[in-house]
Each structure stands twice: as C-alpha cells, then as structure tokens.
Design an enzyme around this catalytic site. Structure first.
Site, PDB file in Angstrom:
ATOM      1  N   CYS A   1      17.664  12.054  24.396  1.00 24.88           N
ATOM      2  CA  CYS A   1      18.034  10.588  23.970  1.00 24.88           C
ATOM      3  C   CYS A   1      17.021   9.756  24.671  1.00 24.88           C
ATOM      4  O   CYS A   1      17.373   9.801  25.934  1.00 24.88           O
ATOM      5  CB  CYS A   1      19.459  10.634  24.207  1.00 24.88           C
ATOM      6  SG  CYS A   1      20.360   9.058  23.341  1.00 24.88           S
TER       7      CYS A   1
ATOM      8  N   CYS B   1      28.413  10.397  20.035  1.00 28.25           N
ATOM      9  CA  CYS B   1      26.958   9.921  20.519  1.00 28.25           C
ATOM     10  C   CYS B   1      27.031   8.705  21.227  1.00 28.25           C
ATOM     11  O   CYS B   1      27.268   7.450  20.723  1.00 28.25           O
ATOM     12  CB  CYS B   1      26.206   9.796  18.999  1.00 28.25           C
ATOM     13  SG  CYS B   1      24.403   9.562  19.603  1.00 28.25           S
TER      14      CYS B   1
END
Length: 440
Positions: free
Chosen positions: A346, A160
C-alpha cells in the site's frame, strides 16, 4: 466452447478478463465482461482527484475504447439476478448463459450501518467512488473558504486503513500550504485497536512510524473507536465523545453486491462470497470470486470490529489464480491448481512525503502469528513511486496486459511477493484459530 463471464471491471475484474483472454484460445472459448460503469477507474488515484491534484479523466479509461479490441465481449449493465443452478446472469436487459462465472463486483458501501453516515443520506463524505469524490471535492472547497474542524475516520467494520492515513495527512499538507492549518484542528477516528494496526496486525514499524507522524503533524486521534452516529457537524462516538466538524470524510464498511445476497447459499450474511484456495465457491464449483467480493476472515478479535484489507495486488493475485484454474479445468494448460499468496503493498502519499506498507501475506501464519515479510517505510521517493505505478497500471489496462513478466519480477525483487503459488484444492481459506489483539 466454454463461456466465461466476469462481473465487474475494476482493479481485479478487468485484469482477470485480460488474463483469461490471454490463456484461453479465442477460437475455442469466449470471455465476456459485465460492467455497470462506462469507465475503468484506478481507485487509488481518487484522493488526488478530490484535492485537485488530478482530473477524473487522469485516473479513468473508457471501457468501450479498450475492451472489445482485445477480443473480449463487453456488456454494459448492472447485474440484477443470478441463477447458479441454471447458470444464468442478468445484467441490464440481457440474460447470459455461462459455463464459468467470475465475481469481481467490488463493494457496496455499508453507510446504513451508522446513522448519519453519508454522503447520500448523511453528513460525511467518502472517496470510495468517483461520484462521492466529486461531492467531497465541492465540500472541501467550501471548507477552504470557511475553515473549521475536520474529522477523518473509518466506520466499524472497515478494513482498508491506508487511505485513512493518506487522506488525513494530505489534509494537513494542503492546509499548511494555504497557511490555514492553525485554524483547522484535525482529528482521526479509527476502529483499529491501535494506530497503525492497518487491519493487519504487527506490520513491522507501522505503529511507531504512524504514531510519530501524527504527533509531528499535530493530528489528534481516537483509536479503538466506534462511530455511533453522525449529526450535522457533529460525530458521536460509542463512548459518548462528541467531535465537531465542518468537513468529515469517513471510510465505511462494505457489503457484497445486492444481487449476490439475493441468492440463497451463495454468500455470507454480509454478501461476501466464500471461497476455497482455488478461488472457487465451496458449493458451486464453476463460480469464482476475487477482490472485495470474496470473503477473507479477519483473524484478530478486536473490541471494535474491523475487516481485512483487500489491496489491488491481492485482487490481481486472486484474478491470476482464477484465470489459471479455469484454464486448467478446461484442459488448456497442464499444471497444478494455484492459489493467491495474498501479499499486499500500500502506497500513501501526502504532498512531497509518503509511506509504504507491505505485509506478505496479509493473513499471518496461524502457528507462529508471523508474516513472511512486512515493513513500513517513509520517504520523499514514495509519491514518485506511486505516480510511476499509476502510470504503468493505466498503461497496461489500456494495452490489455494483466501482469507482465517484468511486473512479476519487480514484485518478487522489490517486495518479495509472488502473486500465486501451487496449492492443494478444497482446503478452507480461513485460519484455524483466532488471536485476540486488543491493544498495542
């Protein structure tokens, strides 16, 4: 009467428990949520807590105050033993029987894979959980009093990368605000094959936008980099480079929870649970998994290993699929099985600026190597959008709503994302081929 047990009360687990309770009649079926933490934490808000923009209470909800009132049984305790044959799970001092088990345990941090990685037994910090954030905040305040070099990084196997860029750019913003930036060189270290890979190759404009932004902020970077070890105030890379630091934050790779790894045949070698498109385990049909706990193969072969990101949207979509498919199996709803579409959004904020990344789905079509849709946007509106989403998300967790109809509509309208779609059961989830990606 069926008993459905959800293990983990994070971004995926809590919303899944709510959706299960919504779909299953409480008079006929029971939903139990197991949590080893007293609070639900909105983890995307932890970076803001570390820099003092928010308090921890701003991103947390007391589970005792919100869960039992929704008709869901709450069990406090760390899961320590699972017997999938007897269909029992032990958490704290209780052993529960289950008809269906939903694994939403999130990650165990694999800090032991890099010598000297912290914070418990090493020299770096992380922002992966509230405890680590408290420690990182204290170290950050010491850095402000005694400025020196900063290294922001991700370990080999990390998956991530949005928070990596958000953290580095927030460091730059905070130092400029205090007129300390000229005294603090910042270096970003990433295992990505190129800046802006994000664990999801070829996200439209990501490489271009992020490279330009790092140059604009005078943030040095080392991509395609493996952190070999960390010593006091020095990071050593696999190629021999030595990077001095006064403060360092490194995102580690993840493992699955230990009690899952202890069950023969349940997980892969890293403790992640394999799954069919229906989120079911291939060998234990009444065990489902979602979020970080589930196995999703990274389709790219890179010289330094990287994982695949598992965002909050992805976890919610997986949870919706789990709840739908369990309700279908119980005969509560009459429809085809569904699978998560795995679209990810995101938000990265840094001061009065920000970035939005989107890939739908995160696994590109194996035949074409393309996504249905992807983009990277930069703008001053991003911090406002992220804050609005955080307020909304905490409100729906407080009131017991998983994904209301207007959220479905918003995701579809703004980002082209539908969280779930019909599927054919018992097909593998991994892509049939791997595509080498070594450089941009």
């Amino acid at each position: 009467m069926a008993h459905v047990v959800v293990v983990g009360a994070g971004l995926g687990g809590l919303s899944t428990a709510y959706e299960l309770q919504h779909l299953l009649s409480k008079d006929e079926h029971e939903v139990t949520l197991i949590s080893d933490k007293a609070q639900f934490t909105f983890t995307p808000g932890l970076i803001a807590v570390m820099f003092g923009h928010k308090s921890m209470s701003d991103v947390q909800l007391d589970l005792d105050a919100i869960v039992p009132s929704k008709g869901i049984r709450l069990v406090h305790g760390k899961a320590t033993h699972l017997d999938p044959h007897q269909q029992t799970i032990t958490a704290g001092d209780q052993t529960l029987d289950y008809d269906y088990l939903v694994i939403a345990t999130g990650p165990q941090l694999a800090t032991d894979r890099v010598p000297g990685l912290g914070p418990e037994t090493g020299y770096t910090h992380s922002v992966c959980n509230p405890h680590h954030v408290v420690e990182a905040k204290a170290a950050w305040e010491e850095l402000l009093a005694n400025p020196g070099p900063i290294v922001v990084g991700a370990a080999p196997g990390a998956g991530c990368f949005g928070p990596l860029y958000e953290f580095a750019l927030t460091v730059d913003h905070e130092l400029r605000k205090r007129h300390l930036r000229d005294r603090v060189p910042i270096t970003l270290v990433t295992p990505e094959p190129y800046i802006g890979h994000l664990g999801v190759r070829d996200v439209h404009n990501a490489h271009k936008v992020i490279s330009k932004l790092l140059a604009e902020k005078d943030i040095q970077f080392v991509d395609n980099a493996a952190i070999a070890r960390v010593e006091p105030e020095t990071m050593i890379l696999a190629d021999g480079q030595r990077l001095p630091f006064k403060f360092s934050m490194v995102l580690p790779a993840f493992y699955g929870a230990q009690f899952l790894r202890d069950v023969p045949g349940l997980t892969n070698d890293k403790g992640f649970v394999p799954m069919l498109p229906t989120q079911q385990h291939p060998d234990f049909a009444n065990i489902y998994s979602l979020g970080v706990a589930s196995h999703l193969a990274q389709p790219d072969v890179t010289s330094v290993p990287i994982g695949l990101p598992k965002s909050g949207e992805m976890a919610e979509g997986m949870g919706m699929a789990v709840a739908h498919n369990i309700a279908r199996d119980l005969g509560v709803i009459k429809s085809a099985p569904v699978k998560a579409t795995l679209g990810a959004v995101c938000f990265a904020e840094f001061g009065n600026d920000g970035l939005v990344f989107m890939a739908n789905p995160v696994l590109p079509d194996p035949a074409t190597g393309r996504y249905d849709r992807s983009f990277t946007l930069r703008g001053r509106w991003v911090p406002w959008a992220k804050q609005a989403f955080e307020i909304y998300y905490l409100a729906k967790m407080r009131f017991g709503a998983a994904v209301p109809w207007f959220e479905w509509l918003g995701l579809k309208t703004l980002f082209g994302i539908s969280l779930i779609k019909k599927t054919v059961p018992n097909q593998p989830t991994d892509p049939p081929q791997e595509t080498p990606v070594l450089s941009q």
